[in-house]
Design an enzyme around this catalytic site. Structure first.
Site, PDB file in Angstrom:
ATOM      1  N   LEU A   1       0.836  -1.202   0.000  1.00 33.26           N
ATOM      2  CA  LEU A   1       0.000   0.000   0.000  1.00 33.26           C
ATOM      3  C   LEU A   1       0.870   1.251   0.000  1.00 33.26           C
ATOM      4  O   LEU A   1       0.575   2.224  -0.710  1.00 33.26           O
ATOM      5  CB  LEU A   1      -0.922  -0.022   1.217  1.00 33.26           C
ATOM      6  CG  LEU A   1      -1.855   1.180   1.378  1.00 33.26           C
ATOM      7  CD1 LEU A   1      -2.750   1.326   0.158  1.00 33.26           C
ATOM      8  CD2 LEU A   1      -2.694   1.041   2.641  1.00 33.26           C
TER       9      LEU A   1
ATOM     10  N   ASP B   1      15.016 -12.187   7.200  1.00 33.41           N
ATOM     11  CA  ASP B   1      14.541 -13.482   6.708  1.00 33.41           C
ATOM     12  C   ASP B   1      15.639 -14.113   5.852  1.00 33.41           C
ATOM     13  O   ASP B   1      16.173 -13.468   4.935  1.00 33.41           O
ATOM     14  CB  ASP B   1      13.279 -13.315   5.858  1.00 33.41           C
ATOM     15  CG  ASP B   1      12.088 -12.828   6.664  1.00 33.41           C
ATOM     16  OD1 ASP B   1      12.150 -12.923   7.905  1.00 33.41           O
ATOM     17  OD2 ASP B   1      11.108 -12.359   6.047  1.00 33.41           O
ATOM     18  N   ILE B   2      15.948 -15.373   6.105  1.00 35.28           N
ATOM     19  CA  ILE B   2      17.058 -16.009   5.397  1.00 35.28           C
ATOM     20  C   ILE B   2      16.792 -16.099   3.891  1.00 35.28           C
ATOM     21  O   ILE B   2      17.696 -15.921   3.085  1.00 35.28           O
ATOM     22  CB  ILE B   2      17.363 -17.404   6.004  1.00 35.28           C
ATOM     23  CG1 ILE B   2      18.660 -17.952   5.417  1.00 35.28           C
ATOM     24  CG2 ILE B   2      16.199 -18.375   5.789  1.00 35.28           C
ATOM     25  CD1 ILE B   2      19.161 -19.193   6.155  1.00 35.28           C
TER      26      ILE B   2
ATOM     27  N   GLY C   1     -13.292 -19.670  -8.092  1.00 32.54           N
ATOM     28  CA  GLY C   1     -12.708 -20.636  -7.162  1.00 32.54           C
ATOM     29  C   GLY C   1     -12.374 -21.909  -7.902  1.00 32.54           C
ATOM     30  O   GLY C   1     -12.716 -22.071  -9.083  1.00 32.54           O
TER      31      GLY C   1
ATOM     32  N   CYS D   1     -16.560 -16.021 -13.106  1.00 36.44           N
ATOM     33  CA  CYS D   1     -15.832 -17.253 -13.409  1.00 36.44           C
ATOM     34  C   CYS D   1     -16.631 -18.471 -12.940  1.00 36.44           C
ATOM     35  O   CYS D   1     -17.648 -18.813 -13.539  1.00 36.44           O
ATOM     36  CB  CYS D   1     -14.433 -17.204 -12.800  1.00 36.44           C
ATOM     37  SG  CYS D   1     -13.290 -18.411 -13.524  1.00 36.44           S
TER      38      CYS D   1
ATOM     39  N   GLY E   1     -18.582 -18.581 -10.535  1.00 35.05           N
ATOM     40  CA  GLY E   1     -19.903 -18.057 -10.214  1.00 35.05           C
ATOM     41  C   GLY E   1     -20.821 -18.019 -11.418  1.00 35.05           C
ATOM     42  O   GLY E   1     -22.037 -18.215 -11.286  1.00 35.05           O
ATOM     43  N   MET E   2     -20.261 -17.782 -12.600  1.00 36.93           N
ATOM     44  CA  MET E   2     -21.046 -17.867 -13.838  1.00 36.93           C
ATOM     45  C   MET E   2     -21.388 -19.326 -14.139  1.00 36.93           C
ATOM     46  O   MET E   2     -22.531 -19.660 -14.484  1.00 36.93           O
ATOM     47  CB  MET E   2     -20.263 -17.273 -15.000  1.00 36.93           C
ATOM     48  CG  MET E   2     -20.860 -17.576 -16.376  1.00 36.93           C
ATOM     49  SD  MET E   2     -19.716 -17.166 -17.704  1.00 36.93           S
ATOM     50  CE  MET E   2     -20.519 -17.922 -19.125  1.00 36.93           C
ATOM     51  N   GLN E   3     -20.417 -20.205 -14.017  1.00 36.35           N
ATOM     52  CA  GLN E   3     -20.638 -21.614 -14.333  1.00 36.35           C
ATOM     53  C   GLN E   3     -21.698 -22.222 -13.432  1.00 36.35           C
ATOM     54  O   GLN E   3     -22.538 -23.006 -13.891  1.00 36.35           O
ATOM     55  CB  GLN E   3     -19.316 -22.374 -14.217  1.00 36.35           C
ATOM     56  CG  GLN E   3     -18.259 -21.931 -15.228  1.00 36.35           C
ATOM     57  CD  GLN E   3     -16.930 -22.619 -15.021  1.00 36.35           C
ATOM     58  OE1 GLN E   3     -16.787 -23.498 -14.169  1.00 36.35           O
ATOM     59  NE2 GLN E   3     -15.929 -22.223 -15.797  1.00 36.35           N
TER      60      GLN E   3
ATOM     61  N   ARG F   1      -9.789 -23.089 -16.277  1.00 40.56           N
ATOM     62  CA  ARG F   1      -9.531 -24.262 -17.111  1.00 40.56           C
ATOM     63  C   ARG F   1     -10.803 -24.826 -17.740  1.00 40.56           C
ATOM     64  O   ARG F   1     -10.730 -25.645 -18.643  1.00 40.56           O
ATOM     65  CB  ARG F   1      -8.872 -25.379 -16.283  1.00 40.56           C
ATOM     66  CG  ARG F   1      -7.509 -25.047 -15.747  1.00 40.56           C
ATOM     67  CD  ARG F   1      -6.879 -26.264 -15.056  1.00 40.56           C
ATOM     68  NE  ARG F   1      -5.579 -25.947 -14.513  1.00 40.56           N
ATOM     69  CZ  ARG F   1      -5.367 -25.467 -13.293  1.00 40.56           C
ATOM     70  NH1 ARG F   1      -6.402 -25.283 -12.487  1.00 40.56           N
ATOM     71  NH2 ARG F   1      -4.172 -25.188 -12.869  1.00 40.56           N
TER      72      ARG F   1
ATOM     73  N   HIS G   1     -12.622 -12.063 -15.151  1.00 41.05           N
ATOM     74  CA  HIS G   1     -12.497 -11.434 -13.830  1.00 41.05           C
ATOM     75  C   HIS G   1     -12.473  -9.911 -13.973  1.00 41.05           C
ATOM     76  O   HIS G   1     -11.388  -9.300 -13.988  1.00 41.05           O
ATOM     77  CB  HIS G   1     -11.227 -11.923 -13.130  1.00 41.05           C
ATOM     78  CG  HIS G   1     -11.287 -13.346 -12.685  1.00 41.05           C
ATOM     79  ND1 HIS G   1     -11.726 -13.720 -11.434  1.00 41.05           N
ATOM     80  CD2 HIS G   1     -11.002 -14.501 -13.347  1.00 41.05           C
ATOM     81  CE1 HIS G   1     -11.680 -15.036 -11.331  1.00 41.05           C
ATOM     82  NE2 HIS G   1     -11.255 -15.542 -12.476  1.00 41.05           N
TER      83      HIS G   1
ATOM     84  N   GLU H   1     -13.069  -7.663 -11.862  1.00 41.55           N
ATOM     85  CA  GLU H   1     -12.566  -6.961 -10.675  1.00 41.55           C
ATOM     86  C   GLU H   1     -11.105  -6.561 -10.810  1.00 41.55           C
ATOM     87  O   GLU H   1     -10.636  -5.610 -10.176  1.00 41.55           O
ATOM     88  CB  GLU H   1     -12.747  -7.832  -9.423  1.00 41.55           C
ATOM     89  CG  GLU H   1     -11.850  -9.053  -9.310  1.00 41.55           C
ATOM     90  CD  GLU H   1     -12.369 -10.297 -10.014  1.00 41.55           C
ATOM     91  OE1 GLU H   1     -11.844 -11.387  -9.751  1.00 41.55           O
ATOM     92  OE2 GLU H   1     -13.298 -10.169 -10.831  1.00 41.55           O
TER      93      GLU H   1
END
Length: 547
Positions: free
Chosen positions: A19, A146-147, A353, A380, A382-384, A474, A519, A521
């Site tokens: 941000l 952090d290594i 998802g 995605c 949600g459409m299917q 896919r 997508h 968004e």
């Protein structure tokens, strides 16, 4: 030749480096400069595409098909600069590139080492496109110490030495914890973080200090003294009501001026902050409120749907209303009637998802929205799920489903309304995939064109019949079921240019019910809300007036 700003973090993670980077990029733009932002992540995954959303939040997809860290979404939303594949890299990708070069013989049989081979690969990545912009902002993931991050810190140290003096700047983001018992903000963790950074050869030019309390002047002076930075380069970063207040808040603290002063840019152009003043006004002064249910499977971690939540906020800005989001676990509807949980919402959104878990709940959410005339946006998956719901409950194909979930897709009664996409066209070339291919990078990824039907709802929303949107999937809706579905009122209002792949569906006799395979968004911005989200929220406002 670009000037480089390297943003590092210390003390703890999740302080908001992404941000801060995005806000600084927006402020430099407001002064008339061109910018590009990059993310260098220390994890060994080759890309975030196969990582669980619970591990790393959402995967942000670029136009050119890269699966990247969600911080690139912040970069795009704040600057409007479309991210590219070359704006995100992980340790896994760096090491993979080095090993590929070694196998090709590019190193002429030399012993491959972190220094110089890995660090050189990182430096080459940082240099890509440096002649295209005025400022290149590079965020280093993780925290100093952090290594796994050491090769990146060493690379940017070398990079700053390779460039002419005054062309690179280091900005370090830390935390000032507040100890309630003593009533003090403690600077020691920041001092130790800077000490760690300096021990590897990097001296920060600017300190950005996260704090939940106002930082007293004496503490700023103490930080400046012990961290060896100028007092006006100690920048406070307080908690905000909205992330879209960040550019104005950082400008008030003098971050952009401190950066220009560190580079010796004088006189500095005055900023035009009218865009961000308008955004802040729309966030702070809504003229109403709507409630939107997001019915998903990763609802325990809101970052899994980060871009969707932000796009809804942008839609609210376009309509001058506050969008109150409530997260609903789709699995709940597999056990219970969705009505008691969804009544009272002004709109329902079902996001994308992967995997079978929660899908029957998403189907029930689509059915509830269709039968109760509530605005619905399916993205995605949600459409299917909306198409499967229509096939089962309206067309009468009781065994309609998806090949993604049903492992007996060949049996006679199964109706694979959603099928595995094996080949498609991109940039006039055929791309082929097999269901058994490795998961990483095997999807239909990036920007694809679509043609919208004249007179359709989506054509009205977009105000055009030709669009380009980003994909990540896919599986596709099988076009052979189109006639049956359209006879019952589910219109295929958006198609791929060759007419083979359904991109958008909508119910003709519904106030607002749209499913999209892509997508949207990912392309929404606070100063340019995506038209689908702006109109979706508008429809929710109309619903709220009817309740």
């Amino acid at each position: 030749m670009a000037r480089f700003i390297f943003i590092t973090g210390g003390v703890v993670s999740s302080l908001g480096k992404g941000l801060a980077s995005a806000a600084l990029g927006a402020l430099l733009q407001a002064r008339g400069y061109t910018v590009r932002l990059r993310k260098l992540d220390p994890y060994l995954n080759v890309d975030p595409g196969t990582m669980s959303p619970f591990e790393h939040g959402e995967v942000f997809v670029t136009d050119d098909g890269a699966e990247t860290d969600l911080d690139l979404g912040h970069y795009e939303r704040f600057t409007g600069v479309a991210a590219r594949k070359t704006d995100s890299v992980s340790s896994g990708r760096i090491y993979s590139n080095v090993l590929e070069k070694e196998r090709r013989g590019d190193y002429l049989g030399k012993t491959i080492q972190v220094i110089p081979h890995v660090t050189n690969e990182i430096k080459e990545f940082i240099s890509i496109g440096e002649d295209e912009v005025d400022f290149m902002l590079c965020e280093i993931g993780g925290t100093v110490g952090d290594i796994e991050g050491l090769p990146f810190f060493e690379a940017i140290r070398q990079f700053s030495q390779d460039k002419p003096r005054g062309q690179c700047l280091f900005m370090h983001l830390t935390l000032l914890p507040y100890i309630a018992a003593s009533g003090e903000l403690k600077t020691k963790p920041t001092q130790h973080s800077v000490k760690e950074l300096r021990s590897i050869g990097i001296a920060p030019d600017i300190l950005v200090c996260r704090s939940e309390r106002e930082i007293p002047q004496k503490e700023r002076e103490k930080l400046a003294l012990f961290c060896n930075v100028r007092p006006d380069s100690v920048i406070a970063a307080y908690d905000l009501k909205s992330i879209y207040e960040a550019p104005l808040a950082y400008h008030k603290e003098g971050l952009d001026q401190a950066v220009l002063d560190a580079f010796g840019i004088s006189p500095s152009p005055k900023p035009d902050l009218s865009r961000w003043e308008d955004v802040a006004d729309r966030v702070e002064n809504p003229e109403g409120e709507v409630k939107v249910a997001i019915v998903g499977k990763y609802t325990q971690l809101e970052d899994a749907y980060k871009s969707i939540a932000e796009a809804l906020t942008h839609g609210g800005m376009a309509n001058r209303v506050k969008v109150r989001i409530e997260w609903v676990d789709a699995e709940l509807f597999e056990r219970e009637d969705p009505a008691p949980h969804l009544e009272g919402f002004h709109a329902i959104l079902v996001p994308g998802g992967f995997g079978e878990r929660g899908t029957e709940g998403k189907i029930k959410a689509a059915e509830f929205a269709r039968t109760h005339q509530i605005p619905y946006l399916g993205i995605c998956l949600g459409m299917q799920m909306a198409v499967i719901e229509a096939a089962r409950n309206v067309v009468g194909l009781k065994n309609a489903g998806s090949q993604e979930f049903d492992h007996e897709a060949g049996r006679d009664r199964f109706e694979p309304v959603i099928f595995h996409l094996k080949e498609w066209i991109k940039d006039n070339q055929k791309i082929a995939r097999d269901v058994l291919d490795d998961k990483g990078g095997t999807m239909r990824l990036g920007a694809y064109n679509a043609t919208l039907a004249e007179g359709s709802k989506v054509a009205e929303v977009y105000d055009t019949t030709a669009i380009s949107e980003r994909h990540r999937h896919r599986y596709e809706v099988d076009i052979k079921y189109r006639d049956q579905l359209e006879e019952k009122g589910l219109c295929f209002s958006g198609m791929s240019p060759d007419g083979r792949l359904p991109e958008i569906v909508e119910w003709k006799d519904h106030p607002w019910f749209i499913g999209v395979q892509f997508h949207p968004e990912l392309k929404s911005k606070p100063f340019a809300p995506h038209p689908l989200f702006a109109d979706f929220v508008r429809a929710a406002v109309e619903t709220s007036r009817l309740v």
